[in-house]
Design a protein around this motif. Structure first.
Motif, short mmCIF file in Angstrom:
data_model
loop_
_atom_site.label_atom_id
_atom_site.label_comp_id
_atom_site.label_asym_id
_atom_site.label_seq_id
_atom_site.Cartn_x
_atom_site.Cartn_y
_atom_site.Cartn_z
N LYS A 114 0.99 -1.17 0.16
CA LYS A 114 -0.11 0.12 0.11
C LYS A 114 0.69 1.41 0.10
CE LYS A 114 -3.98 -1.82 2.10
NZ LYS A 114 -5.05 -1.90 3.63
N CYS A 115 1.89 1.31 0.81
CA CYS A 115 2.99 2.51 0.99
C CYS A 115 3.48 2.61 -0.46
CB CYS A 115 3.82 2.36 1.79
SG CYS A 115 3.21 2.51 3.54
N MET A 116 3.89 1.59 -1.30
CA MET A 116 4.46 1.90 -2.31
C MET A 116 3.48 2.15 -3.53
SD MET A 116 7.60 1.51 -2.03
CE MET A 116 8.17 1.65 -3.78
N ALA A 117 2.28 1.66 -3.37
CA ALA A 117 1.25 1.98 -4.50
C ALA A 117 0.94 3.65 -4.28
CB ALA A 117 0.08 0.99 -4.37
N LYS A 118 0.67 3.78 -2.78
CA LYS A 118 0.27 5.26 -2.70
C LYS A 118 1.24 6.33 -3.11
CE LYS A 118 -1.28 8.19 1.10
NZ LYS A 118 -1.36 8.30 2.66
N LYS A 119 2.49 5.96 -3.35
CA LYS A 119 3.56 6.81 -3.75
C LYS A 119 3.29 7.03 -5.35
CE LYS A 119 6.80 6.29 -0.33
NZ LYS A 119 8.18 6.14 0.36
N HIS A 120 2.65 6.05 -5.94
CA HIS A 120 2.91 6.04 -7.40
C HIS A 120 1.32 5.99 -7.91
CE1 HIS A 120 7.02 6.24 -7.25
NE2 HIS A 120 6.88 5.13 -6.14
N ASP A 121 0.65 6.73 -7.36
CA ASP A 121 -1.10 6.84 -8.18
C ASP A 121 -1.56 5.46 -8.15
OD1 ASP A 121 -0.85 9.60 -8.34
OD2 ASP A 121 0.15 9.19 -10.10
N GLY A 122 -1.38 4.37 -6.93
CA GLY A 122 -1.83 3.31 -7.00
C GLY A 122 -1.21 2.11 -7.90
N MET A 123 -0.08 2.52 -8.71
CA MET A 123 0.59 1.50 -9.58
C MET A 123 1.65 0.70 -8.76
SD MET A 123 0.48 3.86 -13.07
CE MET A 123 1.09 5.42 -11.95
N THR A 124 1.75 -0.58 -9.08
CA THR A 124 2.95 -1.38 -8.58
C THR A 124 3.42 -2.14 -9.94
OG1 THR A 124 1.71 -3.11 -7.86
CG2 THR A 124 2.24 -1.25 -6.19
N ASP A 125 2.71 -2.08 -11.01
CA ASP A 125 3.49 -2.76 -11.87
C ASP A 125 4.49 -2.07 -12.77
OD1 ASP A 125 1.85 -5.10 -11.47
OD2 ASP A 125 0.63 -4.93 -13.16
N CYS A 126 5.70 -2.71 -13.16
CA CYS A 126 6.72 -1.97 -13.86
C CYS A 126 5.98 -1.23 -15.13
CB CYS A 126 7.74 -2.88 -14.24
SG CYS A 126 9.01 -2.21 -15.08
N LEU B 221 6.66 2.78 -15.40
CA LEU B 221 7.42 3.45 -16.62
C LEU B 221 6.69 3.98 -17.51
CD1 LEU B 221 9.74 0.46 -17.21
CD2 LEU B 221 10.40 2.39 -16.15
N ARG B 222 5.53 3.65 -17.81
CA ARG B 222 4.68 4.57 -18.98
C ARG B 222 4.21 5.83 -18.33
NH1 ARG B 222 2.20 0.37 -20.99
NH2 ARG B 222 0.97 -0.09 -19.12
N ALA B 223 3.77 5.88 -16.93
CA ALA B 223 3.54 6.93 -16.28
C ALA B 223 4.33 7.99 -15.99
CB ALA B 223 2.88 6.79 -14.77
N ASN B 224 5.86 7.39 -15.87
CA ASN B 224 6.91 8.22 -15.69
C ASN B 224 7.50 8.72 -17.07
OD1 ASN B 224 9.74 9.13 -14.43
ND2 ASN B 224 10.51 7.59 -15.93
N ALA B 225 7.21 8.17 -18.22
CA ALA B 225 7.55 8.51 -19.59
C ALA B 225 6.60 9.88 -19.87
CB ALA B 225 7.76 7.48 -20.48
N ALA B 226 5.54 9.41 -19.51
CA ALA B 226 4.20 10.61 -19.59
C ALA B 226 4.57 12.15 -19.23
CB ALA B 226 3.01 10.10 -19.26
N LYS B 227 5.42 11.65 -18.04
CA LYS B 227 5.96 13.13 -17.28
C LYS B 227 7.10 13.59 -17.70
CE LYS B 227 3.62 11.46 -13.06
NZ LYS B 227 3.66 10.92 -11.88
#
Length: 131
Positions: free
Chosen positions: A83-95, A99-105
């Motif tokens: 939950k802590c990891m997902a919370k930091k990344h808009d609910g995402m934990t899949d690589c 990576l897609r969200a990171n690239a979009a930013k």
């Protein structure tokens, strides 16, 4: 900065980078969990890139392995970790999603992965209280 984070930064600064995200987390804790670094790296080798198919982030997967090796098996603690990891990344934990969200930013892959490794290490250290 913890000794674990410092070691991870050393590993990820190698040119060329020789440890994926899972291998880095495993190598950082290798001695503490009774492994040599080569075996730890071998165990983590197929977890990088989300088990090489974009599934759960390798750093997160390695975090579960380290927690287990340190005797942390309580579902409540493992759920807190995820939950802590997902919370930091808009609910995402899949690589792939991360990576897609990171690239979009406009982010680059290596700094993103380095950050994921650091977040996992920080959380492991918090959850294990130095065990």
């Amino acid at each position: 900065m913890s000794k674990h984070t410092e070691r991870a930064k050393e590993l990820r600064s190698e040119v060329p980078v020789s440890s994926n995200c899972a291998q880095t987390v495993m190598r950082v804790y290798a001695k503490e969990i009774g492994l040599d670094e080569d075996l730890a790296a071998a165990i983590g080798s197929n977890f990088g890139g989300g088990m090489r198919c974009g599934a759960t982030c390798g750093a997160i997967a390695a975090g579960y392995m380290v927690l287990g090796a340190k005797g942390i098996e309580a579902p409540a603690v493992l759920n807190e970790f995820r939950k802590c990891m997902a919370k930091k990344h808009d609910g995402m934990t899949d690589c792939a999603d991360l990576l897609r969200a990171n690239a979009a930013k406009g982010g680059e892959k290596k700094p993103h992965c380095d950050n994921m490794i650091e977040e996992v290490i920080t959380l492991i250290d918090e959850l294990t209280d130095g065990r």
